[in-house]
Write an enzyme that holds these catalytic residues in place. Structure first.
Site, mmCIF file in Angstrom:
data_model
loop_
_atom_site.group_PDB
_atom_site.id
_atom_site.type_symbol
_atom_site.label_atom_id
_atom_site.label_comp_id
_atom_site.label_asym_id
_atom_site.label_seq_id
_atom_site.Cartn_x
_atom_site.Cartn_y
_atom_site.Cartn_z
ATOM 1 N N LYS A 11 1.108 -0.864 -0.099
ATOM 2 C CA LYS A 11 0.453 -0.128 0.143
ATOM 3 C C LYS A 11 1.050 1.123 0.209
ATOM 4 O O LYS A 11 2.074 1.334 0.072
ATOM 5 C CB LYS A 11 -0.996 0.310 1.718
ATOM 6 C CG LYS A 11 -1.774 -0.968 1.023
ATOM 7 C CD LYS A 11 -2.694 -1.027 2.107
ATOM 8 C CE LYS A 11 -3.846 -2.773 2.327
ATOM 9 N NZ LYS A 11 -5.061 -2.454 3.038
ATOM 10 N N TYR A 51 -13.035 -2.469 -3.976
ATOM 11 C CA TYR A 51 -13.055 -2.850 -1.960
ATOM 12 C C TYR A 51 -14.584 -2.868 -2.831
ATOM 13 O O TYR A 51 -15.086 -2.623 -1.259
ATOM 14 C CB TYR A 51 -12.517 -2.197 -1.660
ATOM 15 C CG TYR A 51 -11.026 -1.792 -1.025
ATOM 16 C CD1 TYR A 51 -11.086 -2.741 -0.564
ATOM 17 C CD2 TYR A 51 -10.255 -1.299 -1.116
ATOM 18 C CE1 TYR A 51 -9.811 -3.533 -0.004
ATOM 19 C CE2 TYR A 51 -9.259 -1.183 -0.600
ATOM 20 C CZ TYR A 51 -8.704 -2.098 -0.067
ATOM 21 O OH TYR A 51 -7.320 -2.356 0.073
ATOM 22 N N ASN A 114 -2.677 -0.038 6.518
ATOM 23 C CA ASN A 114 -1.753 -1.230 7.732
ATOM 24 C C ASN A 114 -0.683 -2.288 6.235
ATOM 25 O O ASN A 114 -0.505 -3.489 6.932
ATOM 26 C CB ASN A 114 -3.011 -1.836 7.803
ATOM 27 C CG ASN A 114 -3.958 -2.673 6.452
ATOM 28 O OD1 ASN A 114 -3.618 -2.076 5.193
ATOM 29 N ND2 ASN A 114 -5.077 -3.658 7.183
ATOM 30 N N HIS A 117 -2.554 -5.284 1.940
ATOM 31 C CA HIS A 117 -3.349 -6.045 1.406
ATOM 32 C C HIS A 117 -2.706 -7.591 1.083
ATOM 33 O O HIS A 117 -2.237 -7.947 -0.475
ATOM 34 C CB HIS A 117 -4.030 -5.273 -0.069
ATOM 35 C CG HIS A 117 -5.461 -6.216 -0.554
ATOM 36 N ND1 HIS A 117 -6.715 -6.497 0.106
ATOM 37 C CD2 HIS A 117 -5.442 -7.013 -1.511
ATOM 38 C CE1 HIS A 117 -7.197 -7.468 -0.261
ATOM 39 N NE2 HIS A 117 -6.828 -8.228 -1.623
ATOM 40 N N GLU A 128 -9.230 -10.573 -7.993
ATOM 41 C CA GLU A 128 -8.689 -9.017 -7.127
ATOM 42 C C GLU A 128 -7.586 -9.286 -9.307
ATOM 43 O O GLU A 128 -7.250 -8.598 -9.002
ATOM 44 C CB GLU A 128 -7.871 -9.812 -6.112
ATOM 45 C CG GLU A 128 -9.084 -9.037 -5.546
ATOM 46 C CD GLU A 128 -9.085 -9.485 -3.879
ATOM 47 O OE1 GLU A 128 -7.597 -10.087 -3.298
ATOM 48 O OE2 GLU A 128 -9.385 -9.621 -3.273
HETATM 49 P P1 GDP Z 1 -7.673 -7.137 5.496
HETATM 50 O O1 GDP Z 1 -8.771 -8.909 4.910
HETATM 51 O O2 GDP Z 1 -7.696 -8.095 6.823
HETATM 52 O O3 GDP Z 1 -7.171 -6.778 4.859
HETATM 53 O O4 GDP Z 1 -9.397 -6.895 6.467
HETATM 54 P P2 GDP Z 1 -10.503 -6.343 5.761
HETATM 55 O O5 GDP Z 1 -11.216 -7.404 4.438
HETATM 56 O O6 GDP Z 1 -11.819 -6.367 6.823
HETATM 57 O O7 GDP Z 1 -10.341 -4.503 5.163
HETATM 58 C C1 GDP Z 1 -9.854 -4.506 3.381
HETATM 59 C C2 GDP Z 1 -9.034 -2.977 4.364
HETATM 60 O O8 GDP Z 1 -10.350 -1.652 4.814
HETATM 61 C C3 GDP Z 1 -8.071 -3.373 5.311
HETATM 62 O O9 GDP Z 1 -6.870 -3.717 4.949
HETATM 63 C C4 GDP Z 1 -7.579 -1.697 6.086
HETATM 64 O O10 GDP Z 1 -6.677 -1.227 5.516
HETATM 65 C C5 GDP Z 1 -9.121 -1.400 5.601
HETATM 66 N N1 GDP Z 1 -10.157 -1.140 7.096
HETATM 67 C C6 GDP Z 1 -10.673 -1.938 7.708
HETATM 68 N N2 GDP Z 1 -11.259 -1.613 8.842
HETATM 69 C C7 GDP Z 1 -10.706 -0.068 8.947
HETATM 70 C C8 GDP Z 1 -11.563 0.968 9.773
HETATM 71 O O11 GDP Z 1 -12.029 0.368 10.243
HETATM 72 N N3 GDP Z 1 -11.112 2.024 9.303
HETATM 73 C C9 GDP Z 1 -10.117 2.461 8.455
HETATM 74 N N4 GDP Z 1 -9.819 4.145 8.266
HETATM 75 N N5 GDP Z 1 -9.701 1.351 7.244
HETATM 76 C C10 GDP Z 1 -10.372 0.157 7.401
#
Ligand code: GDP
Length: 141
Positions: A11, A51, A114, A117, A128
């Site tokens: 990222k 997304y 974070n 991805h 994807e």
């Molecule tokens: P991943 O599969 O571990 O990437 O997590 P998810 O599929 O739950 O979420 C996708 C992405 O959305 C995450 O990697 C974060 O970059 C973002 N994200 C998830 N939860 C939050 C949040 O509470 N706040 C913000 N700003 N971004 C979030």
């Protein structure tokens, strides 16, 4: 276990930190190989499509703004059990909860920023990968 492919994004915050080599080293030393790779800026519309499952979440706008804020490294990673292995190497979504030594623990700044991805299933990986790579850009490993 058959060889599997997964989709990875380094990222914008991690690209800015100049730690691409360090992150790729973590994939390679854990048995994953790069089958395709490009440094790219993602368009807003492509990011929203990528997304789509998070469209209703309150952080969606923030997530798209961040992911389109600078260059990212798009990769197809190949290896045994690649989807799960990549998730383990990345660590938990929230860098504060990620296991010490994982990519997100080392380079993540926040829940949103974070660092990486990784696809959450082989089905997601196929969707994807097809969004970002042509078939002829991916090598067979
Ligand atoms: P991943 O599969 O571990 O990437 O997590 P998810 O599929 O739950 O979420 C996708 C992405 O959305 C995450 O990697 C974060 O970059 C973002 N994200 C998830 N939860 C939050 C949040 O509470 N706040 C913000 N700003 N971004 C979030």
């Amino acid at each position: 276990m058959a060889i599997e492919q997964t989709f990875s994004i380094i990222k914008p915050n991690a690209v800015k930190k100049n730690v691409l080599g360090n992150i790729v080293e973590q994939f390679e030393s854990n048995g994953l190989k790069i089958a395709a790779c490009k440094l790219s800026l993602i368009s807003k519309s492509k990011c929203e499509e990528f997304y789509a499952e998070h469209k209703a979440r309150p952080f969606f706008g923030e997530l798209v703004a961040f992911m389109t804020s600078g260059p990212v490294l798009l990769m197809v990673l190949s290896g045994e059990n690649a989807v799960l292995k990549n998730r383990e190497i990345m660590g938990a979504t929230d860098p504060k909860k990620a296991t010490v030594g994982t990519i997100r623990a080392k380079f993540g700044d926040s829940m949103g920023e974070n660092a990486v991805h990784g696809s959450d299933s082989p089905t997601s990986a196929a969707r994807e990968i097809a969004l970002f790579f042509e078939r002829n850009e991916i090598v067979n490993l």
